[in-house]
Write a protein that holds these residues in place. Structure first.
Motif, PDB file in Angstrom:
ATOM      1  N   LEU A   7    -117.732  22.832  12.025  1.00  0.00           N
ATOM      2  CA  LEU A   7    -117.254  21.912  13.061  1.00  0.00           C
ATOM      3  C   LEU A   7    -117.529  20.462  12.674  1.00  0.00           C
ATOM      4  CD1 LEU A   7    -118.320  23.819  16.270  1.00  0.00           C
ATOM      5  CD2 LEU A   7    -115.993  23.387  15.513  1.00  0.00           C
ATOM      6  N   TRP A   8    -118.670  20.222  12.055  1.00  0.00           N
ATOM      7  CA  TRP A   8    -119.020  18.882  11.596  1.00  0.00           C
ATOM      8  C   TRP A   8    -118.113  18.465  10.441  1.00  0.00           C
ATOM      9  CZ3 TRP A   8    -121.450  18.080   6.729  1.00  0.00           C
ATOM     10  CH2 TRP A   8    -121.821  16.754   6.481  1.00  0.00           C
ATOM     11  N   ALA A   9    -117.901  19.376   9.473  1.00  0.00           N
ATOM     12  CA  ALA A   9    -117.070  19.062   8.306  1.00  0.00           C
ATOM     13  C   ALA A   9    -115.611  18.859   8.707  1.00  0.00           C
ATOM     14  CB  ALA A   9    -117.183  20.170   7.262  1.00  0.00           C
ATOM     15  N   ALA A  10    -115.145  19.585   9.737  1.00  0.00           N
ATOM     16  CA  ALA A  10    -113.759  19.457  10.190  1.00  0.00           C
ATOM     17  C   ALA A  10    -113.586  18.271  11.139  1.00  0.00           C
ATOM     18  CB  ALA A  10    -113.313  20.748  10.871  1.00  0.00           C
ATOM     19  N   ARG A  11    -114.643  17.520  11.350  1.00  0.00           N
ATOM     20  CA  ARG A  11    -114.636  16.282  12.137  1.00  0.00           C
ATOM     21  C   ARG A  11    -114.352  16.489  13.628  1.00  0.00           C
ATOM     22  NH1 ARG A  11    -114.533  11.257   9.907  1.00  0.00           N
ATOM     23  NH2 ARG A  11    -115.005  11.255   7.702  1.00  0.00           N
ATOM     24  N   VAL A  58    -107.811  26.436  17.815  1.00  0.00           N
ATOM     25  CA  VAL A  58    -107.523  26.209  16.400  1.00  0.00           C
ATOM     26  C   VAL A  58    -107.774  27.483  15.606  1.00  0.00           C
ATOM     27  CG1 VAL A  58    -108.052  23.752  16.494  1.00  0.00           C
ATOM     28  CG2 VAL A  58    -109.839  25.343  15.881  1.00  0.00           C
ATOM     29  N   VAL A  59    -107.030  27.607  14.520  1.00  0.00           N
ATOM     30  CA  VAL A  59    -107.196  28.720  13.583  1.00  0.00           C
ATOM     31  C   VAL A  59    -107.786  28.144  12.309  1.00  0.00           C
ATOM     32  CG1 VAL A  59    -106.015  30.515  12.277  1.00  0.00           C
ATOM     33  CG2 VAL A  59    -105.231  29.921  14.569  1.00  0.00           C
ATOM     34  N   VAL A  60    -108.868  28.726  11.833  1.00  0.00           N
ATOM     35  CA  VAL A  60    -109.549  28.246  10.625  1.00  0.00           C
ATOM     36  C   VAL A  60    -108.651  28.518   9.421  1.00  0.00           C
ATOM     37  CG1 VAL A  60    -111.594  28.489   9.175  1.00  0.00           C
ATOM     38  CG2 VAL A  60    -111.807  28.678  11.659  1.00  0.00           C
ATOM     39  N   GLN A  61    -108.319  27.455   8.684  1.00  0.00           N
ATOM     40  CA  GLN A  61    -107.455  27.568   7.504  1.00  0.00           C
ATOM     41  C   GLN A  61    -108.237  27.434   6.205  1.00  0.00           C
ATOM     42  OE1 GLN A  61    -103.887  27.926   7.512  1.00  0.00           O
ATOM     43  NE2 GLN A  61    -104.370  28.520   9.600  1.00  0.00           N
ATOM     44  N   GLY A  62    -109.405  26.787   6.281  1.00  0.00           N
ATOM     45  CA  GLY A  62    -110.208  26.588   5.076  1.00  0.00           C
ATOM     46  C   GLY A  62    -111.653  26.359   5.457  1.00  0.00           C
ATOM     47  N   LEU A  63    -112.532  26.484   4.477  1.00  0.00           N
ATOM     48  CA  LEU A  63    -113.961  26.299   4.712  1.00  0.00           C
ATOM     49  C   LEU A  63    -114.473  25.165   3.836  1.00  0.00           C
ATOM     50  CD1 LEU A  63    -115.057  30.038   4.631  1.00  0.00           C
ATOM     51  CD2 LEU A  63    -114.571  28.636   6.630  1.00  0.00           C
ATOM     52  N   SER A  64    -115.356  24.352   4.411  1.00  0.00           N
ATOM     53  CA  SER A  64    -115.978  23.268   3.660  1.00  0.00           C
ATOM     54  C   SER A  64    -117.308  22.948   4.314  1.00  0.00           C
ATOM     55  CB  SER A  64    -115.086  22.032   3.648  1.00  0.00           C
ATOM     56  OG  SER A  64    -115.758  20.953   3.034  1.00  0.00           O
ATOM     57  N   ASP A  65    -118.334  22.741   3.495  1.00  0.00           N
ATOM     58  CA  ASP A  65    -119.623  22.353   4.048  1.00  0.00           C
ATOM     59  C   ASP A  65    -119.898  20.871   3.817  1.00  0.00           C
ATOM     60  OD1 ASP A  65    -119.953  22.501   1.354  1.00  0.00           O
ATOM     61  OD2 ASP A  65    -121.850  23.600   1.411  1.00  0.00           O
ATOM     62  N   GLU A  72    -108.297  15.414   4.792  1.00  0.00           N
ATOM     63  CA  GLU A  72    -108.862  16.628   4.204  1.00  0.00           C
ATOM     64  C   GLU A  72    -109.475  17.515   5.284  1.00  0.00           C
ATOM     65  OE1 GLU A  72    -111.439  15.748   0.876  1.00  0.00           O
ATOM     66  OE2 GLU A  72    -110.170  14.040   0.373  1.00  0.00           O
ATOM     67  N   ALA A  73    -110.067  16.896   6.305  1.00  0.00           N
ATOM     68  CA  ALA A  73    -110.675  17.661   7.396  1.00  0.00           C
ATOM     69  C   ALA A  73    -109.595  18.372   8.211  1.00  0.00           C
ATOM     70  CB  ALA A  73    -111.498  16.741   8.290  1.00  0.00           C
ATOM     71  N   GLN A  74    -108.456  17.733   8.418  1.00  0.00           N
ATOM     72  CA  GLN A  74    -107.368  18.343   9.196  1.00  0.00           C
ATOM     73  C   GLN A  74    -106.744  19.519   8.459  1.00  0.00           C
ATOM     74  OE1 GLN A  74    -104.854  15.013  10.049  1.00  0.00           O
ATOM     75  NE2 GLN A  74    -106.016  14.423  11.863  1.00  0.00           N
ATOM     76  N   ALA A  75    -106.921  19.579   7.145  1.00  0.00           N
ATOM     77  CA  ALA A  75    -106.401  20.709   6.376  1.00  0.00           C
ATOM     78  C   ALA A  75    -107.258  21.967   6.580  1.00  0.00           C
ATOM     79  CB  ALA A  75    -106.340  20.346   4.898  1.00  0.00           C
ATOM     80  N   LEU A  76    -108.437  21.809   7.168  1.00  0.00           N
ATOM     81  CA  LEU A  76    -109.337  22.948   7.378  1.00  0.00           C
ATOM     82  C   LEU A  76    -108.935  23.806   8.571  1.00  0.00           C
ATOM     83  CD1 LEU A  76    -112.823  21.279   6.773  1.00  0.00           C
ATOM     84  CD2 LEU A  76    -111.445  22.627   5.174  1.00  0.00           C
TER      85      LEU A  76
END
Length: 125
Positions: A7-11, A58-65, A72-76
């Motif tokens: 949630l933090w990484a996806a802003r 929202v549906v999770v499309q990617g993972l990032s820590d 880039e965050a909106q692509a997640l």
């Protein structure tokens, strides 16, 4: 990947502690169920996130820590179409009702403060 980190990484939240507080406060649901902060999420999971007046699905499309730039965050994640429609309709309704709500123009004057105090305490002069 931990939910609070994602949630933090996806802003969605400015800090991880704000994300943690929202999860613990029941503002974030995974598949319709309340979750814990350390819950592991995967690509394809559906999250309901409540922020202020808005509720996003929202549906999770990617993972990032790592927290990166907004594009880039909106692509997640991908917000569902019905979620977008609900939010737009709610925003329009709030905007339409905005003129009906009377808001104080500023702080009360000394006379108004005295009147408020008399009203609250029940004093009659």
């Amino acid at each position: 990947m931990r939910l609070d980190k994602w949630l933090w990484a996806a802003r969605f939240f400015k800090t991880r502690s704000l994300a943690k507080a929202a999860i613990e406060g029941g503002k974030v649901h995974l598949g319709g169920q309340r979750v814990k902060v350390s819950r592991e999420i995967a690509v394809g999971d559906t999250l309901q996130i409540r922020q202020g007046w808005d509720e996003k699905t929202v549906v999770v499309q990617g993972l990032s820590d790592q927290r990166r730039g907004a594009p880039e965050a909106q692509a997640l994640y991908l917000e569902t179409a019905e979620s977008l429609q609900r939010r737009e309709a709610a925003a329009a309704a709030r905007k339409a009702a905005g003129g009906m709500i009377e808001r104080p123009l500023g702080r009360p004057t000394k006379k108004q403060r005295r009147q408020i105090h008399r009203f609250k305490t029940g004093e009659d002069d």
